[in-house]
Design an enzyme around this catalytic site. Sequence first.
Site, PDB file in Angstrom:
ATOM      1  N   HIS A   1      10.850   0.638  16.574  1.00  0.00           N
ATOM      2  CA  HIS A   1       9.894   0.894  15.492  1.00  0.00           C
ATOM      3  C   HIS A   1      10.310   2.396  14.922  1.00  0.00           C
ATOM      4  CE1 HIS A   1       7.907  -2.740  16.200  1.00  0.00           C
ATOM      5  NE2 HIS A   1       7.256  -2.308  17.217  1.00  0.00           N
TER       6      HIS A   1
ATOM      7  N   ASP B   1      11.517  -7.075  10.014  1.00  0.00           N
ATOM      8  CA  ASP B   1      11.418  -7.628  11.367  1.00  0.00           C
ATOM      9  C   ASP B   1      12.683  -7.277  12.326  1.00  0.00           C
ATOM     10  OD1 ASP B   1      10.262  -9.067  13.295  1.00  0.00           O
ATOM     11  OD2 ASP B   1      10.804 -11.253  12.587  1.00  0.00           O
ATOM     12  N   GLY B   2      12.603  -7.459  13.497  1.00  0.00           N
ATOM     13  CA  GLY B   2      13.616  -7.257  14.536  1.00  0.00           C
ATOM     14  C   GLY B   2      13.928  -5.832  15.254  1.00  0.00           C
TER      15      GLY B   2
ATOM     16  N   LEU C   1       8.852   5.386  -8.144  1.00  0.00           N
ATOM     17  CA  LEU C   1       8.714   4.173  -7.429  1.00  0.00           C
ATOM     18  C   LEU C   1       7.212   4.059  -6.689  1.00  0.00           C
ATOM     19  CD1 LEU C   1      10.262   1.761  -5.635  1.00  0.00           C
ATOM     20  CD2 LEU C   1      10.298   3.516  -3.674  1.00  0.00           C
TER      21      LEU C   1
ATOM     22  N   TRP D   1      16.133  -5.211  18.271  1.00  0.00           N
ATOM     23  CA  TRP D   1      17.240  -4.073  18.106  1.00  0.00           C
ATOM     24  C   TRP D   1      17.011  -3.127  19.636  1.00  0.00           C
ATOM     25  CZ3 TRP D   1      16.959   1.210  18.055  1.00  0.00           C
ATOM     26  CH2 TRP D   1      18.179   2.140  17.425  1.00  0.00           C
TER      27      TRP D   1
END
Length: 249
Positions: free
Chosen positions: A46, A29-30, A140, A34
């Site tokens: 984004h 989020d943010g 991963l 930003w």
Amino acid sequence: MFKAFFKKKNTIESFEDLNIPNHIAIIMDGNGRWAKKRNMPRNVGHKAGVEKVKTISKACSKFGVKYLTLYAFSTENWNRPDQEVNGLMDLLVFFLKNELTEMHESNVRIMTIGDLSRLPEKPRKTMENAIKTTENNDGLYLIIALNYGGRAEIKEAIKHIAQDVKDDKIKVDAIDDSLIENYLYTKNIPDPDLMIRTSGEFRLSNYLLWQLAYSEFYFTDVYWPDFGEHALLEAIKVYSSRQRRFGGV
Ligand code: FPP
């Protein structure tokens, strides 16, 4: 010698001493704030956020985190202006196309949770290709939540279970936690140990409502495009210092 010891403790290499979560789930989020702080359009935020998707995926591989789930697009995000929705879809395609080779070479397995059927064809096909290309990797597990909503996931599971009961495939008495888990998008994926939300918001926003039941939560004021390896390590340190009791004593 003591000085050297303390110095080592403050470096990024000191993660070996920590209790590394097997599965980290993040609400990134943010991005918008930003960008706003820099007088730039939201999609620039984004785009900067995608850079951190790369950074944090690599850091998770390095630290030995096995599963990383990222909330890239929620069922509610369709309510954003078309331009922003299209920008997010383009960024997903850009990320998957540009990073696929390197991620594949790094043994990353790409997976997704959510209802992919509603995505436009290009991001859907690009995602399906990334999933197929990396399906045999076992480094991963990078799980991208796309058109994901926790309530929608649970609702779908209930419908399928009800149908299977009706069709005599399962008995009502057989419905327990592990059966329900087999009907969720996250089938065969262990629950997150640590949930991180950036940007100073303290909400779950319909994220992994079933799966986060016993996870540790970590909130930080840092906006997602500023969340790097050190910030992740800080979150893991906090996690490492917590005692998990899973409802016991
Ligand atoms: C929240 O910030 C972020 C999102 C809704 C999208 C997150 C998407 C990315 C980081 C890029 C695409 C992802 C991948 C995996 C390639 P916000 O826009 O709600 O920020 P704000 O609360 O400051 O407005």
